[in-house]
Design a protein around this motif. Structure first.
Motif, PDB file in Angstrom:
ATOM      1  N   PRO A 159       0.828  -1.212   0.000  1.00  0.00           N
ATOM      2  CA  PRO A 159       0.000   0.000   0.000  1.00  0.00           C
ATOM      3  C   PRO A 159       0.857   1.254   0.000  1.00  0.00           C
ATOM      4  O   PRO A 159       1.869   1.319   0.699  1.00  0.00           O
ATOM      5  CB  PRO A 159      -0.805  -0.126   1.297  1.00  0.00           C
ATOM      6  N   VAL A 160       0.458   2.224  -0.804  1.00  0.00           N
ATOM      7  CA  VAL A 160       1.174   3.492  -0.820  1.00  0.00           C
ATOM      8  C   VAL A 160       0.684   4.340   0.342  1.00  0.00           C
ATOM      9  O   VAL A 160      -0.401   4.133   0.868  1.00  0.00           O
ATOM     10  CB  VAL A 160       0.957   4.251  -2.151  1.00  0.00           C
ATOM     11  N   ALA A 173      -3.450   9.710  -5.218  1.00  0.00           N
ATOM     12  CA  ALA A 173      -3.071   8.299  -5.194  1.00  0.00           C
ATOM     13  C   ALA A 173      -2.558   7.901  -3.821  1.00  0.00           C
ATOM     14  O   ALA A 173      -2.889   6.824  -3.305  1.00  0.00           O
ATOM     15  CB  ALA A 173      -2.015   8.015  -6.265  1.00  0.00           C
ATOM     16  N   GLY A 174      -1.750   8.757  -3.195  1.00  0.00           N
ATOM     17  CA  GLY A 174      -1.258   8.453  -1.868  1.00  0.00           C
ATOM     18  C   GLY A 174      -2.370   8.354  -0.850  1.00  0.00           C
ATOM     19  O   GLY A 174      -2.378   7.467   0.010  1.00  0.00           O
ATOM     20  N   CYS A 175      -3.328   9.258  -0.948  1.00  0.00           N
ATOM     21  CA  CYS A 175      -4.485   9.238  -0.052  1.00  0.00           C
ATOM     22  C   CYS A 175      -5.311   7.970  -0.273  1.00  0.00           C
ATOM     23  O   CYS A 175      -5.710   7.295   0.681  1.00  0.00           O
ATOM     24  CB  CYS A 175      -5.328  10.487  -0.281  1.00  0.00           C
ATOM     25  N   LEU A 176      -5.563   7.625  -1.533  1.00  0.00           N
ATOM     26  CA  LEU A 176      -6.338   6.415  -1.839  1.00  0.00           C
ATOM     27  C   LEU A 176      -5.643   5.166  -1.314  1.00  0.00           C
ATOM     28  O   LEU A 176      -6.288   4.251  -0.798  1.00  0.00           O
ATOM     29  CB  LEU A 176      -6.551   6.300  -3.352  1.00  0.00           C
ATOM     30  N   GLY A 181      -5.956   0.874   1.383  1.00  0.00           N
ATOM     31  CA  GLY A 181      -4.962  -0.168   1.575  1.00  0.00           C
ATOM     32  C   GLY A 181      -4.545  -0.827   0.276  1.00  0.00           C
ATOM     33  O   GLY A 181      -4.358  -2.048   0.205  1.00  0.00           O
ATOM     34  N   ILE A 182      -4.383  -0.015  -0.785  1.00  0.00           N
ATOM     35  CA  ILE A 182      -4.026  -0.552  -2.101  1.00  0.00           C
ATOM     36  C   ILE A 182      -2.678  -0.016  -2.542  1.00  0.00           C
ATOM     37  O   ILE A 182      -2.187   0.994  -2.032  1.00  0.00           O
ATOM     38  CB  ILE A 182      -5.095  -0.216  -3.160  1.00  0.00           C
TER      39      ILE A 182
END
Length: 234
Positions: A159-160, A173-176, A181-182
């Motif tokens: 996860p990022v 993208a970092g928030c998502l 948890g991806i």
């Protein structure tokens, strides 16, 4: 009221609640926990709606692009999202990559409001292509410029975390990644495909954001409201 307004107003209300209820300045933990607008439906009620979705597709009452043979009905998810709307999200596989899905919105009378699809494939350039559809008609097609990898490789990514950039697609993208948890690839695909559609939904962009909601349900562990709020970074 016109049919179009009847379809879009409940969805706009739902998306607006999600996007306005959380601030980008709040912690990721707060975003992930803010899901009071969503209630998971299980048991016979969920089965009935999943069966209604399949029946509607087979009878041609629900217009879709992905074939029924690609539907992973056993992994379907059902949840209420406020405003008397219930959502059924069905993952689709076969030639389609994560986070491809068919998402059907029902009203309180179990009448279909609209059907959204996000279909992720490999294009000729070897990148992920994302197409979103409303009732079987394409509303957006985008080359993510992200090199294609398999579902197995995508799921194996760590996860990022948040804070990659102060704003823009990297921050989204970092928030998502933190909320759902991806890994980076899945998070970036959603960030680019959804763009500003989930930040300020309109009758034009709401179908794109609705397809994104299905993507969260397919590959995330929850936190749909928090995922929508991630687009405040744009």
């Amino acid at each position: 009221m016109s049919k179009a307004k009847k379809v879009f107003l409940p969805l706009l209300l739902i998306l607006s609640i999600f996007s306005l209820s959380l601030s980008p300045n709040l912690s990721i933990t707060a975003k992930a926990d803010n899901s009071q607008n969503i209630s998971v439906v299980i048991g016979n009620e969920a089965k009935e709606l999943i069966n209604a979705t399949l029946s509607g597709v087979e009878k041609g009452e629900i217009r879709n692009v992905a074939p029924v043979s690609a539907f992973d009905l056993e992994k379907s998810s059902v949840y209420t999202v406020g405003g008397g709307v219930t959502v059924v999200t069905v993952p689709v596989h076969g030639e389609y990559s994560l986070p491809s899905n068919v998402t059907v919105f029902f009203n309180e009378d179990d009448t279909v409001l609209q059907t959204n699809e996000m279909l992720v494939t490999k294009n000729e350039a070897g990148n992920f292509r994302v197409e979103t559809y409303l009732n079987g008609s394409v509303v957006k097609s985008v080359d993510t410029d992200r090199p294609y990898i398999t579902d197995e490789e995508m799921l194996a990514e760590e996860p990022v975390n948040s804070g990659i950039q102060p704003n823009g697609f990297g921050a989204v993208a970092g928030c998502l990644g933190a909320v759902l948890g991806i890994g980076g690839t899945a998070a970036y695909i959603i960030a680019v495909a959804c763009g500003s559609s989930c930040a300020v939904p309109t009758p034009v962009t709401a179908p794109i954001c609705a397809a994104c909601i299905g993507a969260y349900a397919v590959i995330g562990a929850g936190g749909i409201a928090g995922a929508v709020a991630c687009f405040n970074y744009l």
